[in-house]
Design a protein around this motif. Sequence first.
Motif, PDB file in Angstrom:
ATOM      1  N   GLY A   1       0.806  -1.213   0.000  1.00  0.00           N
ATOM      2  CA  GLY A   1       0.000   0.000   0.000  1.00  0.00           C
ATOM      3  C   GLY A   1       0.838   1.261   0.000  1.00  0.00           C
ATOM      4  N   THR A   2       2.047   1.162   0.545  1.00  0.00           N
ATOM      5  CA  THR A   2       2.953   2.311   0.600  1.00  0.00           C
ATOM      6  C   THR A   2       3.918   2.350  -0.575  1.00  0.00           C
ATOM      7  OG1 THR A   2       2.878   2.256   3.020  1.00  0.00           O
ATOM      8  CG2 THR A   2       4.715   3.455   2.007  1.00  0.00           C
ATOM      9  N   LEU A   3       4.405   1.170  -0.983  1.00  0.00           N
ATOM     10  CA  LEU A   3       5.491   1.103  -1.950  1.00  0.00           C
ATOM     11  C   LEU A   3       5.031   1.073  -3.405  1.00  0.00           C
ATOM     12  CD1 LEU A   3       7.812  -1.474  -0.144  1.00  0.00           C
ATOM     13  CD2 LEU A   3       7.962   1.021  -0.130  1.00  0.00           C
ATOM     14  N   LEU A   4       3.847   0.527  -3.668  1.00  0.00           N
ATOM     15  CA  LEU A   4       3.416   0.387  -5.053  1.00  0.00           C
ATOM     16  C   LEU A   4       2.773   1.667  -5.568  1.00  0.00           C
ATOM     17  CD1 LEU A   4       1.895  -3.209  -5.353  1.00  0.00           C
ATOM     18  CD2 LEU A   4       4.250  -2.444  -5.714  1.00  0.00           C
ATOM     19  N   ALA A   5       2.887   1.872  -6.869  1.00  0.00           N
ATOM     20  CA  ALA A   5       2.205   2.991  -7.511  1.00  0.00           C
ATOM     21  C   ALA A   5       0.696   2.824  -7.360  1.00  0.00           C
ATOM     22  CB  ALA A   5       2.586   3.045  -8.990  1.00  0.00           C
ATOM     23  N   SER A   6      -0.038   3.892  -7.564  1.00  0.00           N
ATOM     24  CA  SER A   6      -1.484   3.842  -7.351  1.00  0.00           C
ATOM     25  C   SER A   6      -2.166   2.825  -8.250  1.00  0.00           C
ATOM     26  CB  SER A   6      -2.092   5.225  -7.581  1.00  0.00           C
ATOM     27  OG  SER A   6      -1.837   5.667  -8.918  1.00  0.00           O
ATOM     28  N   ASN A   7      -1.604   2.584  -9.443  1.00  0.00           N
ATOM     29  CA  ASN A   7      -2.214   1.614 -10.350  1.00  0.00           C
ATOM     30  C   ASN A   7      -1.558   0.242 -10.268  1.00  0.00           C
ATOM     31  OD1 ASN A   7       0.206   2.431 -11.501  1.00  0.00           O
ATOM     32  ND2 ASN A   7      -0.531   2.224 -13.604  1.00  0.00           N
ATOM     33  N   GLY A   8      -0.574   0.058  -9.367  1.00  0.00           N
ATOM     34  CA  GLY A   8       0.043  -1.248  -9.198  1.00  0.00           C
ATOM     35  C   GLY A   8      -0.946  -2.254  -8.639  1.00  0.00           C
ATOM     36  N   THR A   9      -0.830  -3.496  -9.065  1.00  0.00           N
ATOM     37  CA  THR A   9      -1.772  -4.541  -8.655  1.00  0.00           C
ATOM     38  C   THR A   9      -1.397  -5.061  -7.275  1.00  0.00           C
ATOM     39  OG1 THR A   9      -2.034  -5.174 -10.972  1.00  0.00           O
ATOM     40  CG2 THR A   9      -2.828  -6.731  -9.310  1.00  0.00           C
ATOM     41  N   ARG A  10      -2.351  -4.976  -6.343  1.00  0.00           N
ATOM     42  CA  ARG A  10      -2.096  -5.428  -4.973  1.00  0.00           C
ATOM     43  C   ARG A  10      -2.359  -6.919  -4.826  1.00  0.00           C
ATOM     44  NH1 ARG A  10      -1.240  -0.072  -5.810  1.00  0.00           N
ATOM     45  NH2 ARG A  10      -0.879   1.049  -3.854  1.00  0.00           N
ATOM     46  N   ALA A  11      -1.496  -7.579  -4.049  1.00  0.00           N
ATOM     47  CA  ALA A  11      -1.727  -8.970  -3.671  1.00  0.00           C
ATOM     48  C   ALA A  11      -2.555  -8.996  -2.402  1.00  0.00           C
ATOM     49  CB  ALA A  11      -0.392  -9.678  -3.444  1.00  0.00           C
ATOM     50  N   VAL A  12      -3.613  -9.764  -2.404  1.00  0.00           N
ATOM     51  CA  VAL A  12      -4.489  -9.838  -1.233  1.00  0.00           C
ATOM     52  C   VAL A  12      -4.771 -11.297  -0.914  1.00  0.00           C
ATOM     53  CG1 VAL A  12      -6.703  -9.201  -0.239  1.00  0.00           C
ATOM     54  CG2 VAL A  12      -5.564  -7.640  -1.840  1.00  0.00           C
ATOM     55  N   GLY A  13      -4.423 -11.723   0.284  1.00  0.00           N
ATOM     56  CA  GLY A  13      -4.752 -13.070   0.742  1.00  0.00           C
ATOM     57  C   GLY A  13      -4.223 -14.146  -0.188  1.00  0.00           C
ATOM     58  N   ALA A  14      -5.071 -15.106  -0.479  1.00  0.00           N
ATOM     59  CA  ALA A  14      -4.678 -16.210  -1.360  1.00  0.00           C
ATOM     60  C   ALA A  14      -4.840 -15.848  -2.826  1.00  0.00           C
ATOM     61  CB  ALA A  14      -5.489 -17.456  -1.033  1.00  0.00           C
ATOM     62  N   GLY A  15      -5.380 -14.680  -3.131  1.00  0.00           N
ATOM     63  CA  GLY A  15      -5.553 -14.254  -4.512  1.00  0.00           C
ATOM     64  C   GLY A  15      -6.886 -14.682  -5.086  1.00  0.00           C
ATOM     65  N   ASN A  16      -7.161 -14.173  -6.264  1.00  0.00           N
ATOM     66  CA  ASN A  16      -8.416 -14.452  -6.967  1.00  0.00           C
ATOM     67  C   ASN A  16      -8.230 -15.688  -7.840  1.00  0.00           C
ATOM     68  OD1 ASN A  16     -10.903 -14.264  -8.221  1.00  0.00           O
ATOM     69  ND2 ASN A  16     -10.283 -12.622  -9.614  1.00  0.00           N
ATOM     70  N   ARG A  17      -8.556 -16.862  -7.301  1.00  0.00           N
ATOM     71  CA  ARG A  17      -8.324 -18.134  -7.982  1.00  0.00           C
ATOM     72  C   ARG A  17      -9.642 -18.834  -8.286  1.00  0.00           C
ATOM     73  NH1 ARG A  17      -2.807 -19.034  -7.140  1.00  0.00           N
ATOM     74  NH2 ARG A  17      -1.929 -17.941  -5.329  1.00  0.00           N
ATOM     75  N   ALA A  18      -9.642 -19.702  -9.285  1.00  0.00           N
ATOM     76  CA  ALA A  18     -10.849 -20.453  -9.645  1.00  0.00           C
ATOM     77  C   ALA A  18     -11.306 -21.325  -8.481  1.00  0.00           C
ATOM     78  CB  ALA A  18     -10.590 -21.302 -10.884  1.00  0.00           C
ATOM     79  N   HIS A  19     -10.351 -21.879  -7.761  1.00  0.00           N
ATOM     80  CA  HIS A  19     -10.647 -22.710  -6.597  1.00  0.00           C
ATOM     81  C   HIS A  19      -9.999 -22.055  -5.378  1.00  0.00           C
ATOM     82  CE1 HIS A  19     -12.103 -25.767  -9.348  1.00  0.00           C
ATOM     83  NE2 HIS A  19     -10.954 -25.667 -10.009  1.00  0.00           N
ATOM     84  N   GLU A  20     -10.778 -21.754  -4.372  1.00  0.00           N
ATOM     85  CA  GLU A  20     -10.286 -21.051  -3.200  1.00  0.00           C
ATOM     86  C   GLU A  20      -9.202 -21.859  -2.478  1.00  0.00           C
ATOM     87  OE1 GLU A  20     -13.298 -19.753  -0.537  1.00  0.00           O
ATOM     88  OE2 GLU A  20     -14.393 -18.597  -2.061  1.00  0.00           O
TER      89      GLU A  20
END
Length: 369
Positions: free
Chosen positions: A37-56
């Motif tokens: 949240g601090t280091l990436l540019a405003s349009n940089g893609t953030r990693a959150v949790g396990a990610g957006n995957r077809a199978h949780e």
Amino acid sequence: MSGHELGEQVVVAHRDSHATVGEAHIMTREAREDLEGTLLASNGTRAVGAGNRAHEEEPDPYRTCFERDRDRILHDSAFRRLAGKTQVFVFPGDHQRNRMTHALEVAQVARSIAQALSLNVPLAEAMAIGHDCGHGPGGHASEDALSPYLPDGFDHAPWGADVTLQPLNLCAETLDGIRNHSWSLPAPQTPEGEVVSWADRIAYVCHDFEDAAAAGIVTPGMLPDIVAERCGRDRSTQLGTFVRAMITATMSTGRIGMTPDIAEALAAFRSFNYEHVYLRPASTQQADAVIALLRALVEHYADRPHAIPSATARAALGDGVPLDLIEAGSQESITAAVAYVAGMTDRYACERGLVELNWDPTKLPTAVS
């Protein structure tokens, strides 16, 4: 000491080493996600949790979702097989590129650009490492060979994302960058994906010329003036020029791109390669040999669908198709055969041709000596 007390002890083994880490500070996945949240540019893609995957999945305690994707691709057999697949020259020599070394060079270029622009570097690396995993043997000729067998044709980019790497359950963002890295397809949805698309073109234009020059097909003196004067004649200078031109343009406009003068030189460089390297007579003859062999292999295995490894057929057909009921010659058997042949290395495809088809050795694609 009781068994219970012994079980609660932590036993640590060390090598005989003097290296220490001092007061260690563990960086958990959550802490690293907060840093984004601090280091990436405003349009940089953030990693959150396990990610957006077809199978949780449960998130990893230390790695971000995109780091997990990168690591999964690196350890997958599809990535290892890239070492045996054509970049430009079939059966490359010790110092010529193959698909794996190309992917690694794309990852380096993408990392340089993404890091300077404060984008998500692990995401760019995952896309770059996986971007060519869908390629068949024999280079781009495999797309011409395999396209007639599929309703929508065969394109290595979506095939890699939707079939080859499907078992890895990668994040949607990673798959999008792999699926759309080719310039003939829609632009990727993330800035990291756009960086990888540019990095792919930058890397192959530079290193394919270098390989062709080493093979005696071209010389540095043949480069168009626009390329030599604006970008230099050696790969290191050319790569540095292209990378800096992307960083400069993106910082100026806020959009992933390249300064017009250097973009014009890159286009001229690519056109030169097509004329003098990719479409030279020896290259087209090699492509014809690849196409004939791969089509014969597809037809052979489509008539013998139960000789195809089940994992390969499952990735291509999905879970809803009962593999033991596939009929020879059906579209399901053809699709599974395409998946099997597309996954082969150059050497294995040639070997299968000799063993299964009694292929004439003089009609096999040959290396540049």
